[in-house]
Design a protein around this motif. Structure first.
Motif, short mmCIF file in Angstrom:
data_model
loop_
_atom_site.label_atom_id
_atom_site.label_comp_id
_atom_site.label_asym_id
_atom_site.label_seq_id
_atom_site.Cartn_x
_atom_site.Cartn_y
_atom_site.Cartn_z
N PHE A 86 -95.03 62.79 29.43
CA PHE A 86 -94.62 61.81 28.41
C PHE A 86 -95.10 60.41 28.79
CE2 PHE A 86 -91.44 58.67 26.94
CZ PHE A 86 -91.64 58.80 25.58
N TRP A 87 -94.85 60.01 30.04
CA TRP A 87 -95.30 58.68 30.47
C TRP A 87 -96.81 58.56 30.38
CZ3 TRP A 87 -91.86 54.90 31.28
CH2 TRP A 87 -90.54 55.24 31.57
N THR A 88 -97.52 59.63 30.76
CA THR A 88 -98.98 59.60 30.75
C THR A 88 -99.52 59.35 29.35
OG1 THR A 88 -99.14 61.03 32.69
CG2 THR A 88 -101.05 60.96 31.24
N ARG A 89 -98.93 60.00 28.36
CA ARG A 89 -99.41 59.83 26.99
C ARG A 89 -99.21 58.39 26.52
NH1 ARG A 89 -98.81 64.18 22.18
NH2 ARG A 89 -99.81 65.35 23.85
N LEU A 90 -98.06 57.81 26.80
CA LEU A 90 -97.82 56.43 26.40
C LEU A 90 -98.76 55.47 27.11
CD1 LEU A 90 -93.92 56.03 26.23
CD2 LEU A 90 -95.50 56.48 24.36
N PRO A 104 -89.65 54.98 37.50
CA PRO A 104 -90.69 55.97 37.84
C PRO A 104 -91.91 55.31 38.48
CG PRO A 104 -90.85 55.41 35.52
CD PRO A 104 -89.68 54.62 36.07
N ASP A 105 -91.71 54.62 39.60
CA ASP A 105 -92.79 53.83 40.18
C ASP A 105 -93.89 54.68 40.79
OD1 ASP A 105 -91.90 51.13 39.67
OD2 ASP A 105 -90.24 51.59 40.99
N LEU A 106 -93.57 55.85 41.32
CA LEU A 106 -94.65 56.69 41.85
C LEU A 106 -95.54 57.19 40.72
CD1 LEU A 106 -93.14 58.75 44.80
CD2 LEU A 106 -94.70 56.80 44.87
N LEU A 107 -94.97 57.49 39.56
CA LEU A 107 -95.79 57.86 38.41
C LEU A 107 -96.69 56.70 38.01
CD1 LEU A 107 -93.27 59.80 36.13
CD2 LEU A 107 -95.04 60.74 37.61
N SER A 108 -96.13 55.50 37.99
CA SER A 108 -96.91 54.31 37.66
C SER A 108 -98.04 54.12 38.67
CB SER A 108 -95.99 53.08 37.65
OG SER A 108 -96.72 51.89 37.56
N TRP A 109 -97.73 54.29 39.95
CA TRP A 109 -98.73 54.09 40.99
C TRP A 109 -99.86 55.12 40.88
CZ3 TRP A 109 -101.16 51.07 43.98
CH2 TRP A 109 -101.85 51.52 45.09
N GLN A 110 -99.50 56.38 40.60
CA GLN A 110 -100.53 57.42 40.53
C GLN A 110 -101.54 57.14 39.42
OE1 GLN A 110 -100.83 59.67 42.82
NE2 GLN A 110 -98.90 59.14 43.80
N ARG A 111 -101.12 56.46 38.36
CA ARG A 111 -102.00 56.22 37.23
C ARG A 111 -102.58 54.80 37.22
NH1 ARG A 111 -102.84 59.31 33.17
NH2 ARG A 111 -103.35 57.46 31.92
N ALA A 112 -102.26 54.00 38.23
CA ALA A 112 -102.63 52.59 38.18
C ALA A 112 -104.14 52.38 38.04
CB ALA A 112 -102.11 51.89 39.43
N ARG A 113 -104.92 53.14 38.78
CA ARG A 113 -106.37 52.94 38.71
C ARG A 113 -106.91 53.29 37.34
NH1 ARG A 113 -110.35 54.95 43.38
NH2 ARG A 113 -108.98 53.51 44.46
N GLU A 114 -106.37 54.34 36.71
CA GLU A 114 -106.82 54.72 35.37
C GLU A 114 -106.32 53.74 34.32
OE1 GLU A 114 -106.02 58.94 34.54
OE2 GLU A 114 -105.53 59.10 36.66
N ASP A 115 -105.09 53.28 34.47
CA ASP A 115 -104.46 52.48 33.42
C ASP A 115 -104.79 50.99 33.52
OD1 ASP A 115 -103.31 54.77 32.46
OD2 ASP A 115 -101.37 54.44 33.42
N GLY A 116 -104.95 50.50 34.74
CA GLY A 116 -105.19 49.08 34.93
C GLY A 116 -103.94 48.23 34.92
N PHE A 117 -102.76 48.84 35.12
CA PHE A 117 -101.51 48.08 35.17
C PHE A 117 -100.48 48.85 35.97
CE2 PHE A 117 -101.38 50.47 31.12
CZ PHE A 117 -100.26 51.25 31.33
N PHE A 118 -99.44 48.12 36.38
CA PHE A 118 -98.24 48.72 36.97
C PHE A 118 -97.09 48.53 35.99
CE2 PHE A 118 -100.34 47.03 40.96
CZ PHE A 118 -100.83 48.26 41.36
N LEU A 119 -96.12 49.43 36.05
CA LEU A 119 -94.88 49.21 35.31
C LEU A 119 -94.08 48.09 35.98
CD1 LEU A 119 -93.62 52.84 34.61
CD2 LEU A 119 -94.87 51.33 33.08
N SER A 120 -93.33 47.35 35.17
CA SER A 120 -92.50 46.28 35.70
C SER A 120 -91.13 46.36 35.04
CB SER A 120 -93.15 44.92 35.42
OG SER A 120 -92.54 43.91 36.18
#
Length: 610
Positions: free
Chosen positions: A315-319, A457-473
């Motif tokens: 779900f997080w990945t799709r958003l 869900p910071d580890l999910l955010s971290w795993q996708r950071a390079r693809e997404d270009g952002f971190f969750l805050s």
């Protein structure tokens, strides 16, 4: 295909000289910032202070710790940093510990530092004690210095590891450093809700302001928490003198099932936000086909280290993929509001241990009536369990333990974890340590400490950071917001039957009535049930076909498979399902632990002091 590479920076020593590399793609995205001065060089992953001022924040960190050495208070932000001076090296994580950082050490000398534990652990033996600690509790991110690999250690939140120029540890290892002081303690004007709401509004608005980016997205679900954050972001951006920054309202749409009932609330939230900021752009993502555990072996197996919330990654990945396509550099969430801005129920524990039994009886009745639960259940949850967590869980297992998941709590050994493995590698000690972390001597304070690691869900955010270009805050987990809520008396924030009363009062002038009045939100249980129906057989097959020797040594695989089946049928509760989720994620991770990390796209060397 190799597992995902999460190395944003890498420090090692060549012929006694520190050499620092960074991921150039993450530098271009603004996720990694490098600054230099005549005294040295700082590489920061994340941001020191507001994301809009990444360079200024990194330079301030370099200059401050250069002048005041490692004893200077750490500034606020979401970052991990390596500072290379001419006579020493500092390795730092901020208090909230959103960005991971690890070091490989032997005999007091550090040979490498990285944001990727897999990179540092490549070729190293696995650390069984870590897996026992991982299997206790339900933290979304780790808070222990153990890692999956022997000889590789985690820098904890708020710690500074000081090294000599040749990599030798000073002061015996990492030291905890105080955070820079924020605003003074709140003055609520007595015990009135109005005064408490005013203080919370000030703190929350400041937390949102500090997190705004150039292109900001806000999760919007129609709930009180995410709507409050998005409304404040819209109000702040609309008031900017140099023209409002871009604001996107990121939401998932469900056309069927229980979550479809959230649509009227989502519509009300979006309409009110756009009234404040007409240029705000709703981005509604079709989430109907999403289920928990989709592509689970990828999300759990490719992670840098195992994490219990991998099942929710689809779900997080799709958003976040949509936010990445829009070019967002910051995504704000409502995570953390439940434990932080609601009235603190562990206040009852304080009354009990200080002997205020009449006040305890009176307030426990009020809590029970407000939550529509029994008085005995309320006292057990907020007085007995925090005082004797392991004993309370064992008693619960005796009463409800007719199934594998029946009575399984957060800390006691799950039945599928082999007793011999648990004894040999310190599971009991790990469960005691974890229960003390969650409850502590003063559970009403420990609640806030644990929330930082539990709620986001910071580890999910971290795993996708390079693809997404952002971190969750997460504004609700801002240190100033937490300090404000800690300082408010219980009577100022507790309103029986009205959860998060102080937040509702704080946002009364902005919240639409439909959202302000609602007290119940539809949970994501439907996604979980659908995921188990769809992928249950594959998850069982994953366990049965596992080839890593540690899986069979650690787990009674048939019993773990039985637990998955029980969860499919809806047996157990959220705590026991979390224990299943974390075990499944560990199996998937171990199965891919021998695979090399994916190729590091481009690593650029950084010359200290250049």
């Amino acid at each position: 295909m190799g597992v995902r590479d999460m190395e944003a920076l890498h420090l090692e020593w060549t012929n006694g000289t520190p050499k620092l590399w960074t991921a150039e793609s993450m530098e271009r995205q603004g996720l990694v910032t490098t600054v230099s001065s005549p005294e040295g060089t700082a590489t920061v992953v994340g941001s020191v202070g507001p994301p809009r001022n990444r360079v200024a924040g990194a330079r301030a960190l370099l200059d401050t710790l250069g002048r005041q050495r490692a004893a200077a208070p750490l500034p606020a932000g979401d970052y991990a940093a390596v500072l290379v001076y001419r006579d020493r090296v500092l390795v730092i994580r901020d208090e909230q510990a959103r960005v991971p950082l690890f070091f490989r050490e032997s005999g007091g000398q550090v040979s490498a530092v990285s944001t990727s534990v897999r990179r540092l652990g490549n070729g190293s033996a696995l650390e069984p004690r870590y897996f026992c600690r991982y299997l206790t509790g339900n933290m979304a991110q780790p808070h222990t210095n153990l890692t999956p690999f022997a000889g590789v250690h985690r820098v904890l939140g708020g710690e500074v590891l000081e090294l000599s120029a040749t990599g030798w540890m000073r002061h015996g290892g990492p030291r905890r450093v105080r955070q820079a002081p924020g605003r003074p303690a709140p003055a609520t004007g007595g015990s009135h809700l109005h005064g408490a709401a005013k203080e919370l509004r000030r703190a929350l608005e400041g937390a949102v302001r500090r997190r705004l980016g150039t292109m900001t997205a806000c999760h919007v679900s129609g709930g009180l928490d995410s709507t409050s954050v998005a409304l404040l972001a819209a109000r702040l951006l609309a008031g900017e003198r140099n023209g409002p920054g871009d604001l996107f309202l990121l939401a998932g749409r469900f056309s069927a099932g229980e979550l479809a009932g959230e649509q009227p609330y989502l519509d009300a939230a979006v309409n009110e936000i756009r009234r404040l900021a007409p240029a705000a752009r709703p981005v509604i993502v079709d989430s109907e086909g999403v289920a928990d555990f989709d592509d689970f072996e990828h999300h759990a197996g490719d992670a840098d280290e195992p994490h219990a919330h991998a099942f929710r990654a689809p779900f997080w990945t799709r958003l976040h993929a949509v936010a990445a396509e829009l070019g967002c550099d910051t995504v704000l969430t409502g995570c953390g509001a439940d434990p932080v801005v609601d009235a603190n129920p562990f206040h009852l524990h304080r009354l009990a241990r200080t002997g205020q039994l009449r006040a305890l009886a009176r307030q426990a009745r009020a809590w029970a009536e407000g939550a529509e639960r029994g008085l005995r259940e309320t006292v057990h949850a907020y007085v007995v369990r925090p005082a004797l967590p392991l004993a309370a869980e064992r008693a619960g297992a005796l009463v409800r333990g007719r199934t594998v998941l029946g009575g399984l709590g957060s800390f006691t050994r799950p039945p599928w974890l082999r007793a011999a493995f648990a004894r040999e590698h310190g599971y009991r000690e790990a469960s005691i340590t974890e229960s003390r972390f969650v409850y502590g001597r003063r559970p009403e304070w420990s609640l806030y400490e644990a929330a930082n690691y539990l709620a986001a869900p910071d580890l999910l955010s971290w795993q996708r950071a390079r693809e997404d270009g952002f971190f969750l805050s997460h504004p609700f987990l801002d240190p100033e917001v937490i300090a404000t809520m800690r300082g408010l008396p219980t009577e100022a924030v507790f309103d029986p039957g009205r959860p998060k009363a102080v937040l509702r009062a704080a946002m009364a002038d902005l919240l639409p009535d439909l959202i302000s009045r609602r007290t119940v939100k539809v949970p994501f249980d439907g996604l979980y049930a659908r995921g188990l129906r769809t992928h249950g057989a594959a998850l069982i097959d994953l366990c049965r076909s596992a080839r890593h020797p540690l899986v069979a040594e650690m787990f009674d695989v048939p019993l773990l498979c039985r637990a998955v089946r029980e969860a499919q049928f809806g047996l157990g509760d959220a705590r026991s399902w979390d224990r299943v989720n974390s075990s499944l994620a560990l199996v998937a991770w171990l199965e891919r632990s021998k695979e090399p990390s994916g190729a590091f796209d481009t690593a650029g060397p950084v010359n200290p002091g250049s």
